[in-house]
Write an enzyme that holds these catalytic residues in place. Structure first.
Site, PDB file in Angstrom:
ATOM      1  N   HIS A   1     -20.687  10.893   3.251  1.00  0.00           N
ATOM      2  CA  HIS A   1     -21.901  11.414   3.898  1.00  0.00           C
ATOM      3  C   HIS A   1     -23.082  10.469   3.824  1.00  0.00           C
ATOM      4  O   HIS A   1     -23.929  10.484   4.725  1.00  0.00           O
ATOM      5  CB  HIS A   1     -22.258  12.776   3.292  1.00  0.00           C
ATOM      6  CG  HIS A   1     -21.251  13.816   3.656  1.00  0.00           C
ATOM      7  ND1 HIS A   1     -20.078  13.977   2.960  1.00  0.00           N
ATOM      8  CD2 HIS A   1     -21.190  14.700   4.667  1.00  0.00           C
ATOM      9  CE1 HIS A   1     -19.361  14.934   3.510  1.00  0.00           C
ATOM     10  NE2 HIS A   1     -20.003  15.388   4.547  1.00  0.00           N
TER      11      HIS A   1
ATOM     12  N   GLN B   1     -16.190  10.490  10.973  1.00  0.00           N
ATOM     13  CA  GLN B   1     -16.236  11.952  10.841  1.00  0.00           C
ATOM     14  C   GLN B   1     -15.300  12.610  11.858  1.00  0.00           C
ATOM     15  O   GLN B   1     -14.520  13.511  11.526  1.00  0.00           O
ATOM     16  CB  GLN B   1     -17.682  12.432  11.067  1.00  0.00           C
ATOM     17  CG  GLN B   1     -17.908  13.867  10.668  1.00  0.00           C
ATOM     18  CD  GLN B   1     -19.386  14.260  10.753  1.00  0.00           C
ATOM     19  OE1 GLN B   1     -20.190  13.611  11.441  1.00  0.00           O
ATOM     20  NE2 GLN B   1     -19.739  15.301  10.040  1.00  0.00           N
TER      21      GLN B   1
ATOM     22  N   GLY C   1      -8.030   4.632  -1.758  1.00  0.00           N
ATOM     23  CA  GLY C   1      -8.024   5.154  -0.390  1.00  0.00           C
ATOM     24  C   GLY C   1      -7.129   4.382   0.549  1.00  0.00           C
ATOM     25  O   GLY C   1      -6.476   4.960   1.425  1.00  0.00           O
TER      26      GLY C   1
ATOM     27  N   SER D   1      -4.592   5.802   3.415  1.00  0.00           N
ATOM     28  CA  SER D   1      -4.979   5.514   4.795  1.00  0.00           C
ATOM     29  C   SER D   1      -3.841   4.845   5.549  1.00  0.00           C
ATOM     30  O   SER D   1      -3.416   5.297   6.618  1.00  0.00           O
ATOM     31  CB  SER D   1      -6.213   4.611   4.771  1.00  0.00           C
ATOM     32  OG  SER D   1      -6.416   4.015   6.020  1.00  0.00           O
TER      33      SER D   1
ATOM     34  N   HIS E   1     -11.514  14.481  10.751  1.00  0.00           N
ATOM     35  CA  HIS E   1     -11.438  15.947  10.862  1.00  0.00           C
ATOM     36  C   HIS E   1     -10.103  16.424  11.412  1.00  0.00           C
ATOM     37  O   HIS E   1      -9.790  17.607  11.362  1.00  0.00           O
ATOM     38  CB  HIS E   1     -12.589  16.489  11.720  1.00  0.00           C
ATOM     39  CG  HIS E   1     -13.806  16.818  10.904  1.00  0.00           C
ATOM     40  ND1 HIS E   1     -14.618  15.837  10.372  1.00  0.00           N
ATOM     41  CD2 HIS E   1     -14.316  17.996  10.484  1.00  0.00           C
ATOM     42  CE1 HIS E   1     -15.592  16.422   9.680  1.00  0.00           C
ATOM     43  NE2 HIS E   1     -15.432  17.708   9.733  1.00  0.00           N
TER      44      HIS E   1
ATOM     45  N   LEU F   1     -12.060  11.282  -1.645  1.00  0.00           N
ATOM     46  CA  LEU F   1     -12.412   9.861  -1.469  1.00  0.00           C
ATOM     47  C   LEU F   1     -13.190   9.631  -0.187  1.00  0.00           C
ATOM     48  O   LEU F   1     -14.034   8.759  -0.097  1.00  0.00           O
ATOM     49  CB  LEU F   1     -11.117   9.049  -1.343  1.00  0.00           C
ATOM     50  CG  LEU F   1     -10.444   8.538  -2.597  1.00  0.00           C
ATOM     51  CD1 LEU F   1      -9.027   8.108  -2.261  1.00  0.00           C
ATOM     52  CD2 LEU F   1     -11.219   7.381  -3.154  1.00  0.00           C
ATOM     53  N   TYR F   2     -12.832  10.426   0.824  1.00  0.00           N
ATOM     54  CA  TYR F   2     -13.345  10.170   2.170  1.00  0.00           C
ATOM     55  C   TYR F   2     -14.651  10.928   2.437  1.00  0.00           C
ATOM     56  O   TYR F   2     -15.023  11.092   3.592  1.00  0.00           O
ATOM     57  CB  TYR F   2     -12.299  10.604   3.203  1.00  0.00           C
ATOM     58  CG  TYR F   2     -11.958   9.556   4.243  1.00  0.00           C
ATOM     59  CD1 TYR F   2     -10.638   9.151   4.431  1.00  0.00           C
ATOM     60  CD2 TYR F   2     -12.921   8.973   5.053  1.00  0.00           C
ATOM     61  CE1 TYR F   2     -10.300   8.207   5.408  1.00  0.00           C
ATOM     62  CE2 TYR F   2     -12.593   8.036   6.015  1.00  0.00           C
ATOM     63  CZ  TYR F   2     -11.281   7.658   6.192  1.00  0.00           C
ATOM     64  OH  TYR F   2     -10.947   6.719   7.155  1.00  0.00           O
TER      65      TYR F   2
ATOM     66  N   TYR G   1     -13.026  -8.022   6.105  1.00  0.00           N
ATOM     67  CA  TYR G   1     -12.109  -9.150   5.881  1.00  0.00           C
ATOM     68  C   TYR G   1     -12.252 -10.174   6.991  1.00  0.00           C
ATOM     69  O   TYR G   1     -12.505  -9.838   8.143  1.00  0.00           O
ATOM     70  CB  TYR G   1     -10.658  -8.672   5.901  1.00  0.00           C
ATOM     71  CG  TYR G   1     -10.216  -7.931   4.683  1.00  0.00           C
ATOM     72  CD1 TYR G   1      -9.016  -7.233   4.683  1.00  0.00           C
ATOM     73  CD2 TYR G   1     -10.968  -7.897   3.508  1.00  0.00           C
ATOM     74  CE1 TYR G   1      -8.578  -6.541   3.563  1.00  0.00           C
ATOM     75  CE2 TYR G   1     -10.548  -7.207   2.389  1.00  0.00           C
ATOM     76  CZ  TYR G   1      -9.347  -6.533   2.423  1.00  0.00           C
ATOM     77  OH  TYR G   1      -8.917  -5.842   1.330  1.00  0.00           O
TER      78      TYR G   1
ATOM     79  N   ARG H   1       0.830  -1.214   0.000  1.00  0.00           N
ATOM     80  CA  ARG H   1       0.000   0.000   0.000  1.00  0.00           C
ATOM     81  C   ARG H   1       0.857   1.254   0.000  1.00  0.00           C
ATOM     82  O   ARG H   1       0.615   2.190  -0.742  1.00  0.00           O
ATOM     83  CB  ARG H   1      -0.918   0.007   1.224  1.00  0.00           C
ATOM     84  CG  ARG H   1      -2.131  -0.908   1.136  1.00  0.00           C
ATOM     85  CD  ARG H   1      -2.546  -1.142  -0.186  1.00  0.00           C
ATOM     86  NE  ARG H   1      -3.955  -1.410  -0.417  1.00  0.00           N
ATOM     87  CZ  ARG H   1      -4.409  -1.629  -1.631  1.00  0.00           C
ATOM     88  NH1 ARG H   1      -3.595  -1.580  -2.636  1.00  0.00           N
ATOM     89  NH2 ARG H   1      -5.680  -1.885  -1.817  1.00  0.00           N
TER      90      ARG H   1
HETATM   91  C1  LIG Z   1     -12.200  -4.165   1.121  1.00  0.00           C
HETATM   92  O1  LIG Z   1     -12.617  -2.976   1.774  1.00  0.00           O
HETATM   93  C2  LIG Z   1     -11.649  -2.158   2.314  1.00  0.00           C
HETATM   94  C3  LIG Z   1     -12.078  -0.881   2.685  1.00  0.00           C
HETATM   95  C4  LIG Z   1     -11.168   0.016   3.227  1.00  0.00           C
HETATM   96  C5  LIG Z   1      -9.855  -0.378   3.410  1.00  0.00           C
HETATM   97  C6  LIG Z   1      -9.436  -1.669   3.071  1.00  0.00           C
HETATM   98  C7  LIG Z   1     -10.316  -2.579   2.508  1.00  0.00           C
HETATM   99  C8  LIG Z   1      -8.049  -1.791   3.377  1.00  0.00           C
HETATM  100  C9  LIG Z   1      -7.188  -3.031   3.196  1.00  0.00           C
HETATM  101  C10 LIG Z   1      -6.675  -3.068   1.745  1.00  0.00           C
HETATM  102  O2  LIG Z   1      -5.841  -2.314   1.330  1.00  0.00           O
HETATM  103  N1  LIG Z   1      -7.283  -3.934   0.931  1.00  0.00           N
HETATM  104  C11 LIG Z   1      -6.959  -4.009  -0.487  1.00  0.00           C
HETATM  105  C12 LIG Z   1      -6.181  -5.310  -0.878  1.00  0.00           C
HETATM  106  N2  LIG Z   1      -5.555  -5.879   0.160  1.00  0.00           N
HETATM  107  S1  LIG Z   1      -3.993  -5.494   0.493  1.00  0.00           S
HETATM  108  O3  LIG Z   1      -3.901  -5.193   1.865  1.00  0.00           O
HETATM  109  O4  LIG Z   1      -3.514  -4.424  -0.361  1.00  0.00           O
HETATM  110  C13 LIG Z   1      -3.092  -6.902   0.061  1.00  0.00           C
HETATM  111  C14 LIG Z   1      -2.310  -6.801  -1.041  1.00  0.00           C
HETATM  112  C15 LIG Z   1      -1.591  -7.904  -1.469  1.00  0.00           C
HETATM  113  C16 LIG Z   1      -1.661  -9.098  -0.789  1.00  0.00           C
HETATM  114  C17 LIG Z   1      -2.471  -9.213   0.331  1.00  0.00           C
HETATM  115  C18 LIG Z   1      -2.607 -10.434   1.034  1.00  0.00           C
HETATM  116  N3  LIG Z   1      -1.905 -11.556   0.606  1.00  0.00           N
HETATM  117  C19 LIG Z   1      -0.488 -11.650   0.841  1.00  0.00           C
HETATM  118  C20 LIG Z   1      -2.661 -12.781   0.421  1.00  0.00           C
HETATM  119  C21 LIG Z   1      -3.449 -10.506   2.116  1.00  0.00           C
HETATM  120  C22 LIG Z   1      -4.137  -9.362   2.558  1.00  0.00           C
HETATM  121  C23 LIG Z   1      -4.020  -8.164   1.897  1.00  0.00           C
HETATM  122  C24 LIG Z   1      -3.206  -8.091   0.768  1.00  0.00           C
HETATM  123  C25 LIG Z   1      -7.670  -0.571   3.884  1.00  0.00           C
HETATM  124  C26 LIG Z   1      -6.280  -0.250   4.367  1.00  0.00           C
HETATM  125  N4  LIG Z   1      -8.758   0.284   3.903  1.00  0.00           N
HETATM  126  C27 LIG Z   1      -8.706   1.606   4.353  1.00  0.00           C
HETATM  127  O5  LIG Z   1      -8.068   1.894   5.362  1.00  0.00           O
HETATM  128  C28 LIG Z   1      -9.372   2.699   3.610  1.00  0.00           C
HETATM  129  C29 LIG Z   1      -9.631   3.910   4.275  1.00  0.00           C
HETATM  130  C30 LIG Z   1     -10.194   4.973   3.590  1.00  0.00           C
HETATM  131  C31 LIG Z   1     -10.489   4.823   2.252  1.00  0.00           C
HETATM  132 CL1  LIG Z   1     -11.187   6.173   1.379  1.00  0.00          CL
HETATM  133  C32 LIG Z   1     -10.241   3.631   1.578  1.00  0.00           C
HETATM  134  C33 LIG Z   1      -9.677   2.558   2.270  1.00  0.00           C
END
Ligand SMILES: COc1ccc2c(c1)c(CC(=O)NCCNS(=O)(=O)c1cccc3c(N(C)C)cccc13)c(C)n2C(=O)c1ccc(Cl)cc1
Length: 575
Positions: free
Chosen positions: A356, A172, A493, A497, A176, A352-353, A323, A89
């Site tokens: 509302h 929210q 996002g 984040s 902020h 993105l955030y 998850y 990320r």
């Molecule tokens: C689904 O809904 C969500 C909704 C919000 C989410 C997340 C998931 C995630 C976790 C992520 O990024 N999910 C993508 C793929 N997963 S991964 O972590 O990139 C990954 C990549 C590669 C291999 C992986 C893996 N392997 C090794 C098997 C296991 C687990 C994860 C793996 C974060 C941080 N969010 C935020 O904080 C966030 C806060 C504000 C905004 Cl406006 C948008 C998001």
């Protein structure tokens, strides 16, 4: 004319005009080559071939509960995966920041001008034929019409993962502290630090912080009403509080953020964090009777910062992601990795955030129903019902779904302002942002929306799929099964984040140790913080329900309605 307006350079290549009718793509450090940086290097080709698609990964993560239960119980497996989550990320975010809102090319200003939001993609050059470069119409659709057709909530749609109203107000309140648009100066300006800095609890600057502090035992000022501690009235403090309607003096409380007096849900979080700070100061004073007020205060702030990040990663994002894999907050996973402990808030992250739709139209608190109108600028509701009843009620109430036609009427002006800002600052198209975050651009409106009627409406508005605006694309994009929102919001996002959370100073090797947090006890508080403890350790009565997910919420199957083809569950065909 500017041939770069058609964005010919792919995969992060930088377009450079050469005279008036030529250009070249700079593919340096992109792992691609060719005229448009479209040919991957051999090693890149292998990586791309091995990388699972975001949807495959998503389905893996929201399914296979038995598999993830095993992984979650094996520490080194959980840590191995979480380390990849952090590094994958964070790598997508440019650090140091590259673009700002006033240049369509890299400048040194972009790095040094802290009062700007940074930009992940530069603005569309002014001289381009259309607002999106070359795609679409020369004039973007009327915002009022767009909002009327795509955003106005007719009937409240609950969030189908069971997300609660307690979650909505946490989102929210938490955001902020780092999304502080300085409207007076303009949408590209922001007035605060660039990250999780707890200014929403302790005040926007040292001046306000000193007004909010008691300077006794490290504590923040407070008053006691009905045998509970609440924030002090602002007549005794004098910080700047902004209200959207006139407020009575006995309802004007001094809070860490000027906006938080407007909604009781925000007042509730402001109160509970104030109580937690003062509780932690008592704990620290017992352990360090020799410490003065300043040391108790500073250590209290660091402990609350650590607790915040833990709750955000392990409960807030956990709920968002849905998850089965248990997310972990562990800064040591990044020790030894190439990682910069610095963060710059991006304008696109702010857009993105804008969730509302999470806000319900009314609130049922302890059996009393309040419309938003009753709720606004009425913090005394929390005192009247008491904190326990208030948090219990919000935990049992559904948040709204972040999807089309689900913006409550009190939030329509905010979303219109957002759309205007996106145009003033010349955000690139939704598809350009998809490519920037390693997602394939949508080839049709149908593919974007997964819904025939919605696709038709968008086509009438924009004409070309490559001209769909950023925020419109985010909200109209089809949902994946069991997901809180579309693929793009996650893939765009999540990097901002996690970068914003893990680049915090306390996550760096020099900070991340027990002594920073006052020794073993403070360290323990940071490492075992939960939302439940945040509330229950600061309530005199029995612990109420405290949850980001409505208890025993039945995940109803989204009903397919008219106007969509087979895959209706992606939008419930609500148009
Ligand atoms: C689904 O809904 C969500 C909704 C919000 C989410 C997340 C998931 C995630 C976790 C992520 O990024 N999910 C993508 C793929 N997963 S991964 O972590 O990139 C990954 C990549 C590669 C291999 C992986 C893996 N392997 C090794 C098997 C296991 C687990 C994860 C793996 C974060 C941080 N969010 C935020 O904080 C966030 C806060 C504000 C905004 Cl406006 C948008 C998001």
């Amino acid at each position: 004319e500017n041939l770069c307006c058609s964005y010919p350079c792919q995969n992060g290549g930088v377009c450079l005009t050469k005279g008036f009718n030529d250009y070249e793509c700079d593919c340096t450090n992109t792992d691609f080559y060719g005229k448009h940086c479209e040919v991957p290097s051999f090693s890149k080709r292998i990586k791309l071939w091995l990388k699972p698609s975001p949807s495959t990964l998503h389905n893996l993560l929201v399914g296979n509960k038995w598999f993830w239960n095993i992984v979650n119980s094996i520490p080194f497996m959980r840590k191995f995966i979480m380390k990849r989550v952090y590094t994958i990320r964070a790598d997508i975010i440019d650090s140091p920041p590259t673009y700002d809102n006033e240049h369509s090319y890299i400048t040194l200003d972009a790095n040094y001008n802290l009062s700007f939001f940074t930009r992940t993609l530069p603005p569309v050059p002014i001289e381009c034929p259309t607002p999106m470069g070359v795609a679409g119409k020369t004039k973007l659709p009327d915002i009022d019409e767009l909002v009327q057709k795509l955003f106005v909530r007719e009937k409240f749609k609950p969030e189908l993962r069971g997300t609660s109203a307690l979650f909505s107000f946490f989102a929210q309140h938490f955001t902020h502290q780092f999304f502080k648009t300085d409207i007076k100066r303009g949408p590209q300006y922001q007035w605060g630090g660039h990250g999780v800095d707890m200014t929403h609890v302790y005040g926007k600057d040292k001046h306000d912080e000193h007004l909010l502090r008691s300077f006794k035992d490290g504590k923040l000022k407070f008053q006691t009403i009905n045998n509970e501690d609440w924030p002090p009235l602002n007549k005794d403090v004098g910080v700047e509080m902004k209200y959207i309607m006139p407020v009575k003096e006995d309802s004007n409380f001094a809070l860490g953020h000027s906006f938080f007096g407007n909604l009781p849900g925000l007042f509730m979080y402001a109160t509970i964090w104030m109580r937690e700070h003062n509780r932690v100061c008592d704990v620290m004073k017992k352990e360090h009777p020799d410490w003065d007020d300043e040391r108790l205060f500073q250590t209290g702030k660091l402990i609350l910062l650590g607790a915040t990040i833990r709750i955000v990663v392990e409960e807030y994002i956990q709920q968002l992601s849905n998850y089965n894999f248990k997310l972990l907050f562990d800064p040591t996973l990044l020790f030894g990795e190439p990682f910069q402990y610095q963060n710059r808030v991006a304008l696109e992250f702010n857009h993105l955030y804008h969730w509302h739709p999470l806000m319900p139209d009314d609130f049922n608190i302890g059996g009393t129903n309040y419309t938003i109108k009753d709720f606004l600028v009425n913090p005394r509701i929390v005192i009247k019902h008491g904190m326990a009843t208030f948090v219990d009620s919000l935990s049992k109430q559904n948040a709204g779904s972040i999807t089309v036609k689900n913006h409550g009427k009190y939030t329509l002006n905010v979303v219109k302002e957002l759309m205007k800002h996106g145009r003033t600052l010349r955000l690139q198209s939704f598809n350009n942002y998809r490519k920037r975050f390693n997602l394939p651009p949508h080839k049709s409106f149908q593919e974007l929306t997964g819904n025939k009627k919605l696709a038709k409406v968008l086509e009438n508005f924009y004409g070309d799929i490559d001209a769909v605006e950023f925020y419109v694309g985010l909200i109209t994009e089809k949902r994946r099964p069991k997901a809180v929102f579309g693929e793009a919001i996650v893939e765009m996002g999540a990097p901002y984040s996690l970068k914003g959370l893990m680049a915090n100073p306390i996550c760096s090797p020099k900070y991340w140790k027990p002594s920073t947090f006052g020794g073993e006890i403070g360290w323990e508080i940071v490492n075992t913080a939960t939302l439940q403890k945040l509330f229950c350790q600061n309530l005199k009565e029995d612990c109420p329900i405290v949850s980001f997910k409505v208890p025993d919420f039945v995940e109803e199957q989204e009903k397919p309605l008219d106007g969509c083809d087979g895959d209706c569950q992606q939008h419930g065909g609500e148009l």
